[in-house]
Design an enzyme around this catalytic site. Structure first.
Site, PDB file in Angstrom:
ATOM      1  N   CYS A 335       0.775  -1.195  -0.091  1.00 19.00           N
ATOM      2  CA  CYS A 335       0.005   0.193  -0.116  1.00 19.00           C
ATOM      3  C   CYS A 335       1.083   1.275   0.144  1.00 19.00           C
ATOM      4  CB  CYS A 335      -1.015   0.075   1.172  1.00 19.00           C
ATOM      5  SG  CYS A 335      -2.198   1.236   1.161  1.00 19.00           S
ATOM      6  N   ARG A 437     -13.258   0.826  -4.129  1.00 16.47           N
ATOM      7  CA  ARG A 437     -12.564   0.731  -2.933  1.00 16.47           C
ATOM      8  C   ARG A 437     -11.879   2.208  -2.707  1.00 16.47           C
ATOM      9  NH1 ARG A 437      -8.053  -0.606   0.480  1.00 16.47           N
ATOM     10  NH2 ARG A 437      -8.774  -1.891   2.303  1.00 16.47           N
TER      11      ARG A 437
END
Length: 523
Positions: A335, A437
């Site tokens: 991430c 998302r």
């Protein structure tokens, strides 16, 4: 020089000191003093060992109404969790959340595969009619991943039982046009409606057959028991199962757009137990509205909302009706949200603050991201989380999706963040799990919040999860508590103590001053 004290008074003297050694969790996690912390920044101090590690209970809450025997959860990423991962996570005491970067029908099929894998009483067995062909029966075996289809007079679930078709009935039949009525096992052993699960299992042991069909007084099929499930009960004593159906527990993720409402209908029809609302920033009007809609439409379905990193985010989701929270923003190994968006929080601080708030409302929390080893799992639980979600730790295992490939002599599997460009472009932008998302459905230029990469083959989770389980038991033993519940209670009371680690202390706590070494996690 002060007089030497009598050694017999050591305990009394220790109790008389104005404060315990180390820091309380409140002192450790004081952001004004230390800033944001993550798992490597502190240690838990050891306690008294007066029990074997095998006695440590790792039972914990996933949501308000779902309890697991282990705190291990697999992430809804398309390179981590599909049906095979979810099956074995549940068998080993945890739960898997199936990703939604696929069609709703494919996701529902994966949930159905998990729910059908191990059952107590199979109340909705897949049945066939006497006029089904052998070829069709073989295709059904391939599609559903099991054999043993009851044959009813009209091909309906509650119809009059005529027989059963198993692998041995059709395996060597070359003429696929034959009807199953010509090859099926007739007059199979049956059990009477109303018998208990243990009684049914005893009959299975005696008859030495693979299936036991349960019928009513009129000979109509009611349900079915499987011998393979009896064997699995013996091999997987910690398995996560529904209290009512005895099926394996299965979770899945959805987004927060209108199309996800129809997706959820299909998942619930397939037997879904708990849903995760999958968003990098869960404190949105879209998620709040989705929680309210789900509670009205499927009141018995458990909802885990998130992701969150602050108390204020958590408060909105709890007030909307969430049954659990998922904590973490930008801390995963793949991430880059914190780097690109300048938004997020160090995971240790996020877990502590959200859990401290949510626990006052009885809402279990899941620590998602930043977990690299057993020690990190222990620390996440000590900070208040009830479960720990793993992505990178489970990527590269046999049960994760994808094929192995070789690079520089190493066996690898692909692993990517759901915010990576690869994941965002897997399907059309509309309805894509990744664009949903990260609120990117309408973007003409996609901004990545994750990367794509590869991880080394880790072997099967059938060995890896027991390694985590035993390691976590030993960790709790060192701290001095026989259950996760006791550990968390004593953290809050200040009895469990912590120590902040400097950069030098972190180096000291790792392997150092060796020319070379091999790091094997387990045998």
């Amino acid at each position: 020089m002060a007089a030497v004290r009598d050694y017999k008074t050591a305990l009394e003297f220790a109790k008389s000191l104005p404060r315990l050694d180390g820091l309380s969790v409140q002192e450790l996690m004081d952001s004004k003093t230390r800033g944001g912390l993550t798992y490597n920044d502190f240690l838990v101090l050891p306690g008294l060992v007066d029990f074997p590690s095998s006695e440590v209970s790792l039972q914990t809450k996933l949501t308000r109404n779902i309890t697991l025997n282990t705190p291990f959860v697999s992430s809804p990423m398309d390179t981590v969790t599909e049906s095979e991962m979810a099956i074995f996570m549940a068998l080993l005491g945890g739960i898997g959340f199936i990703h939604h970067n696929c069609t709703p029908e494919d996701q529902a099929d994966m949930v159905r595969r998990v729910k059908n894998y191990e059952n107590g009483f199979i109340n909705n067995p897949i049945v066939i009619s006497p006029t089904t062909t052998v070829g069709e029966a073989k295709s059904m075996k391939e599609r559903f991943g099991f054999s043993g289809f009851p044959v009813t007079e009209d091909g309906k679930r509650n119809g009059k039982l005529m027989g059963i078709v198993t692998s041995r009935d059709i395996q060597f039949v070359e003429d696929n046009s034959l009807l199953v009525q010509d090859v099926m096992t007739k007059n199979p052993v049956t059990g009477a409606q109303g018998i208990t699960l243990s009684e049914g299992n005893e009959i299975l042991k005696k008859i030495k057959k693979g299936k036991l069909l349960i019928v009513d007084d009129n000979g109509n099929l009611v349900s079915m028991l499987s011998r393979t499930d009896l064997m699995k009960n013996q091999n997987y004593p910690l398995a996560s199962k529904s209290a009512t159906t005895k099926q394996l527990l299965c979770g899945a993720a959805i987004g927060t757009i209108d199309a996800d409402k129809e997706r959820l209908r299909l998942l619930v029809e397939a037997g879904l137990d708990v849903v995760i609302l999958d968003s990098s920033q869960g404190n949105s009007i879209f998620q709040l509205n989705m929680i309210k809609w789900i509670k009205e439409t499927f009141p018995d379905l458990e909802i885990i909302a998130g992701n969150v990193a602050t108390r204020e985010q958590a408060a909105n989701l709890i007030a909307a009706g969430a049954d659990g929270l998922r904590i973490g923003m930008g801390s995963g190994s793949i991430c880059i949200t914190q780097e690109v968006m300048a938004c997020g929080r160090p995971q240790g601080t996020a877990v502590y603050n959200v859990c401290e708030f949510a626990n006052q409302f009885g809402i279990p929390c899941m620590a998602d991201g930043g977990v690299q080893n057993i020690g990190h799992i222990t620390k996440a639980l000590a900070l208040g989380s009830s479960t720990v979600m793993m992505g990178g730790m489970l990527a590269g295992t046999t049960e994760s999706p994808g094929e192995y490939f070789y690079q520089d002599g190493k066996r690898l599997k692909a692993y990517r963040g759901m915010g990576s460009i690869d994941a965002m472009q897997k399907t059309g932008t509309k309805g894509n799990a990744s664009t949903s998302r990260y609120f990117s459905e309408s973007d003409s230029v996609l901004v990545a919040q994750g990367v794509s990469g590869a991880v080394v083959d880790k072997g099967s989770i059938k060995k890896f999860i027991p390694y985590l389980y035993n390691g976590l038991q030993h960790s709790c033993q060192d701290i001095g508590y026989k259950s996760l519940t006791l550990l968390k209670e004593n953290v809050q009371s200040g009895k469990v103590r912590f120590e902040f680690r400097t950069a030098s202390a972190q180096l000291e706590g790792g392997v150092h001053n060796l020319h070379s070494y091999e790091k094997r996690l387990h045998n």
